[in-house]
Design a protein around this motif. Structure first.
Motif, PDB file in Angstrom:
ATOM      1  N   TRP A   2      33.208  46.722  48.636  1.00 62.68           N
ATOM      2  CA  TRP A   2      34.102  47.375  47.671  1.00 62.68           C
ATOM      3  C   TRP A   2      34.623  48.708  48.160  1.00 62.68           C
ATOM      4  CZ3 TRP A   2      35.168  43.318  45.171  1.00 62.68           C
ATOM      5  CH2 TRP A   2      34.171  42.388  44.840  1.00 62.68           C
ATOM      6  N   ASP A   6      38.505  49.775  48.602  1.00 63.91           N
ATOM      7  CA  ASP A   6      39.090  50.934  47.907  1.00 63.91           C
ATOM      8  C   ASP A   6      39.795  51.851  48.898  1.00 63.91           C
ATOM      9  OD1 ASP A   6      38.264  50.074  45.458  1.00 63.91           O
ATOM     10  OD2 ASP A   6      36.496  51.356  45.353  1.00 63.91           O
ATOM     11  N   GLU A   7      39.150  52.037  50.038  1.00 63.44           N
ATOM     12  CA  GLU A   7      39.723  52.942  51.035  1.00 63.44           C
ATOM     13  C   GLU A   7      41.026  52.360  51.603  1.00 63.44           C
ATOM     14  OE1 GLU A   7      36.954  54.199  53.994  1.00 63.44           O
ATOM     15  OE2 GLU A   7      38.518  55.350  55.051  1.00 63.44           O
ATOM     16  N   ARG A   9      43.008  50.160  50.200  1.00 65.43           N
ATOM     17  CA  ARG A   9      44.041  50.118  49.163  1.00 65.43           C
ATOM     18  C   ARG A   9      44.699  51.483  49.013  1.00 65.43           C
ATOM     19  NH1 ARG A   9      41.240  49.793  45.178  1.00 65.43           N
ATOM     20  NH2 ARG A   9      40.484  47.658  45.162  1.00 65.43           N
ATOM     21  N   ALA A  10      43.872  52.543  49.084  1.00 66.07           N
ATOM     22  CA  ALA A  10      44.417  53.888  48.899  1.00 66.07           C
ATOM     23  C   ALA A  10      45.175  54.368  50.131  1.00 66.07           C
ATOM     24  CB  ALA A  10      43.282  54.851  48.561  1.00 66.07           C
ATOM     25  N   THR A  30      45.429  44.645  50.143  1.00 66.62           N
ATOM     26  CA  THR A  30      44.415  45.006  49.154  1.00 66.62           C
ATOM     27  C   THR A  30      45.016  45.428  47.810  1.00 66.62           C
ATOM     28  OG1 THR A  30      44.368  47.086  50.380  1.00 66.62           O
ATOM     29  CG2 THR A  30      42.492  45.607  50.681  1.00 66.62           C
ATOM     30  N   ARG A  31      46.368  45.532  47.746  1.00 72.58           N
ATOM     31  CA  ARG A  31      46.983  45.888  46.451  1.00 72.58           C
ATOM     32  C   ARG A  31      47.364  44.634  45.688  1.00 72.58           C
ATOM     33  NH1 ARG A  31      51.146  50.845  47.442  1.00 72.58           N
ATOM     34  NH2 ARG A  31      49.511  52.360  47.886  1.00 72.58           N
ATOM     35  N   ALA A 312      39.794  42.547  46.341  1.00 68.76           N
ATOM     36  CA  ALA A 312      40.321  43.909  46.311  1.00 68.76           C
ATOM     37  C   ALA A 312      41.365  44.049  45.200  1.00 68.76           C
ATOM     38  CB  ALA A 312      40.930  44.263  47.662  1.00 68.76           C
ATOM     39  N   ARG A 315      40.124  44.798  41.749  1.00 67.22           N
ATOM     40  CA  ARG A 315      39.641  46.149  41.438  1.00 67.22           C
ATOM     41  C   ARG A 315      40.728  47.194  41.723  1.00 67.22           C
ATOM     42  NH1 ARG A 315      35.423  43.078  41.777  1.00 67.22           N
ATOM     43  NH2 ARG A 315      33.336  43.647  41.072  1.00 67.22           N
ATOM     44  N   ASP A 316      41.979  46.767  41.625  1.00 68.37           N
ATOM     45  CA  ASP A 316      43.089  47.696  41.843  1.00 68.37           C
ATOM     46  C   ASP A 316      43.268  48.549  40.583  1.00 68.37           C
ATOM     47  OD1 ASP A 316      45.530  48.968  42.113  1.00 68.37           O
ATOM     48  OD2 ASP A 316      46.500  47.258  43.099  1.00 68.37           O
ATOM     49  N   TYR A 324      35.716  49.277  37.880  1.00 63.91           N
ATOM     50  CA  TYR A 324      34.306  48.931  38.123  1.00 63.91           C
ATOM     51  C   TYR A 324      33.507  48.794  36.827  1.00 63.91           C
ATOM     52  CZ  TYR A 324      35.064  49.314  43.052  1.00 63.91           C
ATOM     53  OH  TYR A 324      35.531  49.078  44.311  1.00 63.91           O
TER      54      TYR A 324
END
Ligand code: HEM
Length: 398
Positions: A2, A6-7, A9-10, A30-31, A312, A315-316, A324
């Motif tokens: 996860w 997250d990393e 996606r950002a 991941t988006r 991914a 959890r966008d 989460y």
């Protein structure tokens, strides 16, 4: 995974992962919205050069994989149509009574032990028993179906793999293994069923497959039948099993959510969507670009592999508020655990949803509390988010 998702996606939502053979690199998405765009545009992002593997497929491997999962356009529609009627919400509702009986027996047996492995004793056999019924195979063969699924889907896990880490051979089998011993056993088994049912008027899935011609007029070749049968045997089992197990784990970590569902069981259908979102049982699928294009401003070349990380996307934070947090009343909850949009959206989604709902309606009605009593053991896989063992102790409601 996860934190990595997250990393990415950002910082790099369309990210090139440079790899050596047999992967040769791929784009990681991941988006949520980028993934939906790819799933919808099958002309630009094709399934015909592989979907479940990150590795390059050779021409022979591509030829061997012509189920609905790995075809596009007219052929895909024709193959999907063959079975579509069996998986509509209305058709699967016909299994409800059977499923309630099966759930009751499974839980009776597990709960009588007090302490048990939630995977082996509750989740593992449940989905395969439904499929066995749809295929009309005897209960005595169910353990074989389970074993094949474990060996194929778990093929990157040393505990299950047909061939352990013996370099070249193991690389070969890692391609969701159409040439592995387990796949060969599935084909032999399917072919024997087909032989017995050809020309007969059965309504089970195998009889339908061998006796009906797809709507594009092109009959199933031997290889087409093999990959169709394999897809049916493998697609719905591990995925549903792991969703059921993850859901229990999440409920145990969120006792307020469990209490809410016990108080208001009418919320369970909503909870099932949240279970699916959090579990993300299929981490990814992939497509291959058919022309030079771009995603979110990033140039993509013809032939590049594009990996849609459903886990991914689920959890966008742009789509899911506080992603989460477990919120069984989350609404809307348009997760991508079955894909999202696009013609390949999971064929078995209504069946999977029904199985999970019925399991939790029964289970939550009986349980006072459940406690973990040993290590939760995870499947080693970048494809299926699996749990192999989950030892628990149950206290039943008075
Ligand atoms: C396709 C997930 C249960 C049969 C898919 C796809 C995903 C998925 C992600 C690909 C979607 C895409 O590329 O757009 C799941 C999950 C399940 C589940 C998470 C359980 C929780 C089942 C069941 C069956 C099934 C029970 C039926 C026995 C299929 C088939 C396809 C598919 C046949 C290919 C559809 C196509 O290519 O047109 N599933 N699945 N699945 N699934 Fe499922």
């Amino acid at each position: 995974p996860w934190a990595v998702f997250d990393e990415l996606r950002a910082k790099a939502p369309v990210h090139w992962d440079e790899e050596e053979a047999p992967n040769h690199g791929f784009w990681s998405l991941t988006r949520y919205h980028d993934i939906v765009g790819v799933l919808r545009d099958t002309e630009t992002f094709s399934s015909e050069r592989g979907t479940v593997n990150l590795e390059e497929l050779d021409a022979d491997q591509i030829e061997a994989r012509k189920s609905m999962l790995e075809t596009d356009g007219v052929r895909h529609r024709a193959l999907r149509k063959l079975m579509q009627g069996e998986f509509t919400p209305r058709a699967v509702a016909g299994y409800e009574t059977f499923l309630r009986g099966l759930t009751a027996t499974t839980l009776d047996t597990a709960f009588a032990k007090g302490e048990f492995d939630f995977v082996a004793d509750v989740a593992a056999d449940f989905p395969i028993r439904v499929l066995a019924r749809m295929l009309d195979v005897p209960d005595t063969d169910i353990h074989k179906l389970i074993d094949w699924g474990n060996r194929m889907v778990g093929n990157t896990d040393p505990e299950h793999a047909d061939v352990l880490s013996t370099s070249a051979e193991s690389e070969k089998y890692r391609l969701l293994p159409f040439r592995s011993p387990a796949a060969q056993e599935v084909f032999d088994y399917g072919n024997e069923l087909a032989r017995q049912r050809r020309g007969k008027s059965g309504t089970d899935l195998v009889s339908r497959l061998v006796n009906e011609t797809p709507s594009d007029g092109i009959p199933l070749s031997q290889r087409d039948f093999n990959s169709y049968f394999l897809l049916l045997v493998v697609a719905g089992n591990e995925t549903t099993r792991h969703t059921i197990t993850h859901s229990m784990n999440y409920l145990m970590q969120n006792p307020d959510q469990m209490a809410l569902l016990q108080e208001r069981p009418e919320l369970i259908p909503w909870a099932v969507e949240e279970f699916l979102r959090l579990a993300s049982p299929v981490y990814h699928f992939r497509r291959t670009a058919t022309r030079d294009t771009e995603i979110n401003g990033q140039a993509i070349k013809e032939g590049d592999k594009v990996v849609t990380w459903f886990a991914a996307g689920n959890r966008d934070p742009e789509v899911f508020d506080d992603p989460y947090r477990m919120d069984v009343t989350r609404n809307p909850n348009e997760h991508m655990s079955f894909g999202r949009g696009g013609p390949h959206m999971c064929l078995g989604n209504a069946l999977a949803r029904l199985e999970i709902r019925i399991m939790y309606e029964d289970l939550l009605g009986r349980v006072d509390s459940m406690e973990q009593i040993g290590e939760l053991s995870r499947l080693r896989s970048n494809f299926v988010n699996g749990i192999k063992r989950f030892p628990v102790r149950v206290e039943l409601a008075k």
